[in-house]
Scaffold this motif. Structure first.
Motif, PDB file in Angstrom:
ATOM      1  N   PRO A 299      -2.812  -0.949  -5.010  1.00 36.49           N
ATOM      2  CA  PRO A 299      -2.366  -2.022  -4.130  1.00 36.49           C
ATOM      3  C   PRO A 299      -2.031  -3.306  -4.879  1.00 36.49           C
TER       4      PRO A 299
ATOM      5  N   HIS B 244      -7.085  -1.974   2.682  1.00 40.19           N
ATOM      6  CA  HIS B 244      -6.463  -1.948   4.014  1.00 40.19           C
ATOM      7  C   HIS B 244      -7.560  -1.928   5.089  1.00 40.19           C
TER       8      HIS B 244
ATOM      9  N   SER C  57      -5.251   2.130  -2.117  1.00 48.00           N
ATOM     10  CA  SER C  57      -4.976   0.920  -1.323  1.00 48.00           C
ATOM     11  C   SER C  57      -5.546   1.021   0.088  1.00 48.00           C
TER      12      SER C  57
ATOM     13  N   TYR D 214       0.829  -1.194   0.000  1.00 45.13           N
ATOM     14  CA  TYR D 214       0.000   0.000   0.000  1.00 45.13           C
ATOM     15  C   TYR D 214       0.867   1.249   0.000  1.00 45.13           C
TER      16      TYR D 214
END
Ligand SMILES: N[C@@H](CCC(=O)N[C@@H](CS)C(=O)NCC(=O)O)C(=O)O
Length: 210
Positions: free
Chosen positions: A53, A16, A12, A6
């Motif tokens: 990501p 997460h 991203s 990330y």
């Protein structure tokens, strides 16, 4: 164990948050995209597209935010992060794909115009037009929340919510123009920031609530 690559405050952030919501056992690995680490040989071996990501799984590496979100939701069914009904699942993916293929790309016209044009005039043109396009695109999302629903697909939180949150965090970035008069998305953003999984991801990425 899953491994998420990330960059702080990037798209991203959505997977997460989803990994935190899922209670997944994972490792988060920061990629210095400002410093160009996404173009290093080591990272290109993980993701030749040179983007975050990337999610390393025990079966291989997955890329593209909507795919990661669908994968996380399906891998941790107890967390109920996506509808189990097939049609509803793909309605969710339709929304996620809209964010990825339309809203994210319009932001990129502001933040990364060099991807699309070489001349300064063309880049300036794109930067000038994008905020109006973005405002129109967000209006469709604002309208989805008009019936007072708490989360984007209704009463139940899904992985679409952290994805929308990422793009609502970018409202105040330079060149975006503030995205005024979107009270429902702004309230959704505030609701997101009360969730422990969001607070944890912000802390992990060194970010403040907005
Ligand atoms: N379509 C990709 C887009 C990924 C993407 O553009 N990521 C950005 C961060 S939000 C990135 O890695 N930027 C680094 C760069 O452009 O060099 C996805 O949805 O995962």
């Amino acid at each position: 164990m899953l491994k998420l690559f990330y960059a702080p405050n990037a798209c991203s952030l959505a997977p997460h948050i989803a990994l935190n919501e899922a209670g997944a056992d994972y490792e988060a690995v920061k990629v210095d995209t400002q410093g160009g680490e996404q173009r290093s040989a080591a990272y290109l071996a993980i993701n030749p597209k040179a983007r975050v990501p990337s999610l390393v799984t025990d079966r291989g590496i997955l890329t593209e935010v909507p795919v990661l979100l669908g994968f996380i939701a399906r891998s941790f069914p107890k967390a109920e992060l996506a509808p189990t009904d097939s049609y509803d699942f793909f309605q969710m993916q339709s929304f996620n794909t809209y964010l990825a293929s339309t809203i994210h790309i319009t932001y990129a016209h502001i933040f990364r115009p060099e991807r699309y044009a070489d001349s300064d005039a063309a880049k300036a043109d794109m930067r000038a037009k994008a905020p109006k396009s973005l405002r129109d695109q967000f209006q469709l999302v604002e309208d989805m929340l008009a019936d007072g629903r708490e989360w984007i697909h209704g009463g139940k939180y899904t992985v679409s919510d952290p994805y929308l949150y990422v793009f609502a965090r970018w409202f105040d970035r330079d060149g975006v123009g503030g995205m005024k008069d979107l009270p429902r998305i702004t309230a959704h953003r505030a609701r997101m920031q009360t969730r422990p999984a969001v607070k944890k991801a912000l802390e992990q990425e060194g970010l403040a609530p907005v």
